[in-house]
Design an enzyme around this catalytic site. Structure first.
Site, PDB file in Angstrom:
ATOM      1  CB  CYS A 114      -3.269 -13.555  -6.932  1.00 56.67           C
ATOM      2  SG  CYS A 114      -4.910 -11.836  -7.341  1.00 56.67           S
ATOM      3  CG  HIS A 264       0.248 -11.877  -7.759  1.00 59.71           C
ATOM      4  ND1 HIS A 264      -1.217 -12.184  -8.784  1.00 59.71           N
ATOM      5  CD2 HIS A 264      -1.222 -11.395  -6.608  1.00 59.71           C
ATOM      6  CE1 HIS A 264      -1.601 -10.776  -8.413  1.00 59.71           C
ATOM      7  NE2 HIS A 264      -1.839 -10.505  -7.194  1.00 59.71           N
ATOM      8  CG  ASN A 294      -3.149  -7.669  -9.272  1.00 64.22           C
ATOM      9  OD1 ASN A 294      -3.604  -8.853  -9.397  1.00 64.22           O
ATOM     10  ND2 ASN A 294      -3.584  -7.908  -7.975  1.00 64.22           N
TER      11      ASN A 294
HETATM   12  O1  UT7 Z   1      -4.087  -8.979  -6.465  1.00 66.20           O
HETATM   13  C1  UT7 Z   1      -4.386  -9.691  -5.196  1.00 66.20           C
HETATM   14  C2  UT7 Z   1      -3.070  -8.728  -3.940  1.00 66.20           C
HETATM   15  N1  UT7 Z   1      -3.191  -7.297  -3.603  1.00 66.20           N
HETATM   16  C3  UT7 Z   1      -2.105  -6.467  -2.810  1.00 66.20           C
HETATM   17  O2  UT7 Z   1      -1.102  -7.533  -2.922  1.00 66.20           O
HETATM   18  C4  UT7 Z   1      -3.043  -5.410  -2.995  1.00 66.20           C
HETATM   19  C5  UT7 Z   1      -1.165  -5.255  -2.204  1.00 66.20           C
HETATM   20  N2  UT7 Z   1      -1.449  -3.590  -1.409  1.00 66.20           N
HETATM   21  C6  UT7 Z   1      -0.592  -2.519  -2.574  1.00 66.20           C
HETATM   22  O3  UT7 Z   1      -0.535  -2.816  -3.495  1.00 66.20           O
HETATM   23  C7  UT7 Z   1      -0.858  -1.016  -1.618  1.00 66.20           C
HETATM   24  O4  UT7 Z   1      -1.418  -0.848  -0.815  1.00 66.20           O
HETATM   25  C8  UT7 Z   1      -1.913   0.030  -2.983  1.00 66.20           C
HETATM   26  C9  UT7 Z   1      -0.968   0.348  -4.628  1.00 66.20           C
HETATM   27  C10 UT7 Z   1      -3.207  -1.174  -2.829  1.00 66.20           C
HETATM   28  C11 UT7 Z   1      -1.702   1.386  -1.985  1.00 66.20           C
HETATM   29  O5  UT7 Z   1      -0.515   1.635  -2.146  1.00 66.20           O
HETATM   30  P1  UT7 Z   1      -0.318   2.077   0.170  1.00 66.20           P
HETATM   31  O6  UT7 Z   1       0.736   2.634  -0.792  1.00 66.20           O
HETATM   32  O7  UT7 Z   1      -0.696   1.218   0.570  1.00 66.20           O
HETATM   33  O8  UT7 Z   1      -1.434   3.644  -0.642  1.00 66.20           O
HETATM   34  P2  UT7 Z   1      -1.945   4.055   0.873  1.00 66.20           P
HETATM   35  O9  UT7 Z   1      -4.067   3.071   0.297  1.00 66.20           O
HETATM   36  O10 UT7 Z   1      -2.084   4.059   2.143  1.00 66.20           O
HETATM   37  O11 UT7 Z   1      -2.740   5.659   0.399  1.00 66.20           O
HETATM   38  C12 UT7 Z   1      -1.954   6.799   1.107  1.00 66.20           C
HETATM   39  C13 UT7 Z   1      -2.430   7.329  -0.018  1.00 66.20           C
HETATM   40  C14 UT7 Z   1      -3.815   8.298   0.511  1.00 66.20           C
HETATM   41  O12 UT7 Z   1      -3.971   9.652   0.736  1.00 66.20           O
HETATM   42  P3  UT7 Z   1      -3.867  10.017   2.437  1.00 66.20           P
HETATM   43  O13 UT7 Z   1      -4.758   9.646   3.045  1.00 66.20           O
HETATM   44  O14 UT7 Z   1      -2.491   9.711   2.518  1.00 66.20           O
HETATM   45  O15 UT7 Z   1      -4.106  11.858   1.420  1.00 66.20           O
HETATM   46  C15 UT7 Z   1      -4.989   7.752  -0.742  1.00 66.20           C
HETATM   47  O16 UT7 Z   1      -5.962   8.614  -0.853  1.00 66.20           O
HETATM   48  O17 UT7 Z   1      -2.366   8.273  -1.664  1.00 66.20           O
HETATM   49  C16 UT7 Z   1      -3.747   8.052  -2.053  1.00 66.20           C
HETATM   50  N3  UT7 Z   1      -4.450   7.172  -3.104  1.00 66.20           N
HETATM   51  C17 UT7 Z   1      -4.099   7.450  -4.299  1.00 66.20           C
HETATM   52  N4  UT7 Z   1      -4.204   9.043  -5.255  1.00 66.20           N
HETATM   53  C18 UT7 Z   1      -3.693   9.250  -6.542  1.00 66.20           C
HETATM   54  C19 UT7 Z   1      -4.964   5.662  -3.270  1.00 66.20           C
HETATM   55  N5  UT7 Z   1      -5.128   5.770  -4.641  1.00 66.20           N
HETATM   56  C20 UT7 Z   1      -4.606   6.753  -4.731  1.00 66.20           C
HETATM   57  C21 UT7 Z   1      -4.562   6.935  -6.829  1.00 66.20           C
HETATM   58  N6  UT7 Z   1      -3.809   7.966  -7.048  1.00 66.20           N
HETATM   59  N7  UT7 Z   1      -4.922   6.096  -7.697  1.00 66.20           N
END
Ligand code: UT7
Length: 337
Positions: A114, A264, A294
């Protein structure tokens, strides 16, 4: 000081629009989760007859048209991508062939994920002689690497391409900073281990498969994206914040005074976090991730293209571009239009 300046831009948006509602039909997710956790509403995927190279060629052709120069004047071609159609030749060489750009000039791809387009700006600055022209493209077909059984990554990424024609000119200020900190486990894409067996270890089986498929080249494996979202999120906030300060230091322009900060487009929450931390207004941080998701190496040039198209990059406009992503890599550049 001689610096590079963008004199033309082009983009290519793939034909298939996948909204969050469409995504819900194939992944266990919801529009509400995707919007509130990322800011994404829809993304584009390549459709019939489209691929990374076709997008990159379209974007490059439009950039040359809009620059007002002739394609024979291009002296350097660089493409930032992690999803090329071919391992070899490079996407840049494919563009060179398709658009009949001059032979005998350097053309190659870079993989800085990225941060790729910002890395590319710095390379153009280093390699391009004064008064000459370069073509820099950021293009991705990330849909080919998505694992639709992993909802935490499948909903984030999209395809797209954008390109810039740059000229190196005396008196134009340009600043950049490139960085990497090797880390495989935070964000990676690799083919299945079985496909990485050296071919000499199963030459007989390979010959058999080739015969059965009527001589077609073998599919050597499909790459899939894996990401530890939370740790990448923490890294991204830190990298964006540090790179913003680096650009302020190098250019002498405080963030309050710069016209646009083009980051980005990974997650709205990353941009908001740093924006609030620095007390900067929303309009300073351009965003289009709601429409594209993204797009890795394409995200910064796609954002610049939208600003360009909206007439917001008038002569004298100063822009910080900040990238962060797999590698891990991060980078900043300060452009003057
Ligand atoms: O391009 C390279 C750079 N990339 C980035 O900068 C990405 C950086 N990371 C992020 O943007 C975020 O970490 C994500 C968008 C990937 C994830 O968001 P988050 O707030 O960190 O969510 P999480 O991984 O902590 O998951 C929270 C909850 C989980 O459920 P439980 O365990 O709390 O019950 C996940 O299973 O959200 C759940 N979850 C979803 N639910 C519905 C994860 N993905 C999804 C989904 N739909 N697509």
């Amino acid at each position: 000081m001689s610096g590079i300046q963008i004199i033309g831009m082009g983009h290519a948006v793939p034909s298939v629009c996948v909204t969050n509602a469409d995504m819900k039909k194939i992944v266990d997710t919801s529009d509400e989760w995707i919007r509130t956790r990322t800011g994404i509403r829809e993304r584009r995927f390549c459709g019939e007859g489209e691929s990374l190279a076709t997008l990159a060629v379209r974007a490059a052709a439009e950039a040359i048209d809009s620059s007002g120069i002739r394609k024979e004047q291009i002296r350097l071609v660089i493409t930032a991508t992690v999803t090329p159609d071919y391992q070899v030749p490079s996407t840049s060489c494919l563009i060179q062939e398709k658009l009949q750009l001059p032979s005998g000039i350097p053309a190659f791809d870079i993989n800085a994920a990225c941060s790729g387009f910002v890395y590319g700006l710095s390379l153009v600055q280093a390699l391009l002689p004064e008064n000459e022209f370069a073509l820099l493209i950021g293009a991705e077909q990330l849909s080919r690497m998505l694992d639709f059984s992993d909802r935490s990554t499948a909903v984030l990424f999209g395809d797209g391409a954008a390109a810039a024609v740059l000229q190196k000119k005396a008196g134009v200020p340009f600043y950049s900073h490139l960085a990497a900190g090797g880390n495989r486990s935070a964000l990676w894409a690799a083919s299945a281990p079985a496909n990485r067996l050296p071919a000499w270890q199963n030459a007989e089986a390979q010959a058999e498969r080739k015969e059965q498929s009527g001589g077609k080249p073998e599919d050597t494996g499909t790459y899939r994206i894996h990401m530890d979202g939370r740790s990448v999120f923490r890294f991204a906030v830190r990298a964006l914040s540090e790179e913003l300060r680096e650009m302020e230091k190098q250019s002498g322009i405080p963030a309050e005074k710069v016209d646009q900060i083009v980051c980005h487009q990974a997650n709205q929450r990353i941009l908001d976090y740093v924006r609030k931390e620095r007390g900067l207004p929303e309009e300073k941080f351009f965003r289009n991730l709601d429409r594209y998701g993204n797009t890795s190496g394409a995200s910064i040039p796609l954002a610049l293209y939208d600003l360009w198209n909206e007439g917001k990059l008038e002569p004298g406009t100063r822009v910080f571009c900040i990238g962060f992503g797999a590698g891990l890599t991060w980078a900043g550049a300060c452009l003057t239009f």
